[in-house]
Design an enzyme around this catalytic site. Structure first.
Site, short mmCIF file in Angstrom:
data_model
loop_
_atom_site.label_atom_id
_atom_site.label_comp_id
_atom_site.label_asym_id
_atom_site.label_seq_id
_atom_site.Cartn_x
_atom_site.Cartn_y
_atom_site.Cartn_z
N THR A 1 0.48 -69.69 39.34
CA THR A 1 -0.56 -70.26 40.21
C THR A 1 -1.00 -71.66 39.78
OG1 THR A 1 -2.11 -69.01 38.83
CG2 THR A 1 -1.59 -68.07 40.97
N LYS B 1 4.17 -57.52 48.58
CA LYS B 1 3.17 -56.82 47.76
C LYS B 1 2.62 -55.59 48.48
CE LYS B 1 3.38 -59.35 44.05
NZ LYS B 1 3.87 -58.77 42.79
N ASP C 1 13.43 -60.19 31.26
CA ASP C 1 13.08 -61.42 32.00
C ASP C 1 14.31 -62.29 32.18
OD1 ASP C 1 11.61 -63.95 32.82
OD2 ASP C 1 9.90 -62.73 32.24
N THR D 1 -2.17 -68.43 35.75
CA THR D 1 -0.89 -68.34 35.03
C THR D 1 -0.01 -69.48 35.54
OG1 THR D 1 0.22 -66.98 36.69
CG2 THR D 1 -1.01 -65.79 34.98
N ASP E 1 17.50 -59.74 35.39
CA ASP E 1 17.14 -60.24 36.72
C ASP E 1 16.83 -59.00 37.54
OD1 ASP E 1 17.05 -61.00 39.38
OD2 ASP E 1 18.63 -62.52 39.16
N VAL E 2 15.59 -58.86 37.97
CA VAL E 2 15.18 -57.60 38.60
C VAL E 2 15.88 -57.32 39.93
CG1 VAL E 2 12.91 -57.50 37.49
CG2 VAL E 2 13.15 -58.65 39.71
N TYR F 1 5.00 -63.11 50.78
CA TYR F 1 4.34 -62.56 49.58
C TYR F 1 3.49 -61.35 49.97
CZ TYR F 1 1.89 -62.51 45.07
OH TYR F 1 1.38 -62.14 43.85
N ASN G 1 6.46 -55.83 36.74
CA ASN G 1 5.53 -56.96 36.80
C ASN G 1 6.16 -58.25 37.31
OD1 ASN G 1 3.21 -58.79 35.66
ND2 ASN G 1 5.06 -59.45 34.58
#
Ligand code: NAD
Length: 235
Positions: free
Chosen positions: A192, A158, A36, A189, A62-63, A154, A89
């Protein structure tokens, strides 16, 4: 102990769905590596899992960085000897409409949510092949299946994750590497929290959720556990 002896790397494992998944996988016998950008939260989750008797390691990740992915995968292998499970994730949201979103914001959402999954998969596959197989679990969204009144980038990111997962599954089935995507509905979470607190938003989302409540991260984690375990070996 449904994932006893397995080693799992979870991006975005510091909090939210990723942390709930890490806690559950660790409780069921896996060693978990939490990748993360949030170091403080990541180390807190790591400590919490260890104090509960589990095996956990925080890895700065950092993805969007191929180098970071290389280091995180190697951290997992160095500490626990192999990599069996990757949970892609980490994700960010952006609710701007098509005409409002800037190119920079589009690139950022696609970078974290879509490119991040590609880079994680690319980094994990050689180690999974070495381990004789593995399971890649990509957290897409209900918004990777249907459109809505906002969130153009988004949805695009996705949706990309959904089809990238299918391509991965077909291309690596012969190596014993499975790939699946999960498409959560509305989950409470920090991703949101602000949006759900706006007038009418929670009510609107509840009205579109037949079960009559929004999800908690713990509602999503058991699906990840199933896909990480050998119970899903034909999925
Ligand atoms: P969250 O914000 O609580 O957690 C996301 C985690 O990803 C955080 O720890 C964050 O630091 C991390 N992250 C963000 N950018 C990163 C980067 N560049 N590199 C590494 N880590 C990074 O959100 P959440 O709700 O737990 O979301 C987890 C996943 O579930 C996301 O992919 C999200 O799109 C997806 N999802 C969430 C919902 C929902 O309603 N909350 C619904 C469907 C899908």
């Amino acid at each position: 102990m449904r994932v006893a002896g397995k080693v799992a790397l979870i991006s975005g494992g510091a909090r939210g769905i990723g942390a709930a998944c890490a806690r559950l996988l660790a409780r069921e016998g896996a060693a978990v590596v939490l990748g993360d950008v949030l170091e403080k939260e990541g180390r807190e989750t790591e400590t919490e899992i260890i104090e509960a008797g589990g095996r956990a390691l925080f890895a700065p990740l950092d993805v969007t960085s191929e180098e970071d992915w290389g280091r995180a995968v190697q951290a997992a292998v160095a500490r626990y000897g192999k990599l069996d499970v990757l949970v892609n994730n980490a994700g960010i949201s952006n609710r701007r409409g098509l005409e409002e979103i800037s190119i920079e914001a589009w690139d950022r959402v696609m970078g974290v949510n879509a490119k991040g999954v590609f880079l994680g998969t690319k980094a994990a596959i050689p180690e999974m092949r070495e381990a004789g197989g593995g399971s890649i679990i990509n957290i897409s969204s209900i918004y990777g299946l249907v459109g809505s009144e906002g969130s153009g980038a988004y949805h695009a990111s996705k949706g990309a994750v959904r089809l990238f997962t299918k391509a991965t599954a077909i291309q690596y089935a012969g190596d014993g590497i499975r790939a699946n995507s999960i498409h959560p509905g509305f989950v409470d979470t920090l991703l949101t929290a602000q949006f759900h607190s706006l007038p009418g938003v929670r009510e609107n989302r509840l009205s579109r959720t037949p079960l009559g409540r929004l999800a908690a991260p713990e509602d999503i984690a058991p699906g990840i556990l199933y896909l990480a375990s050998d119970e899903s070996s034909f999925v």
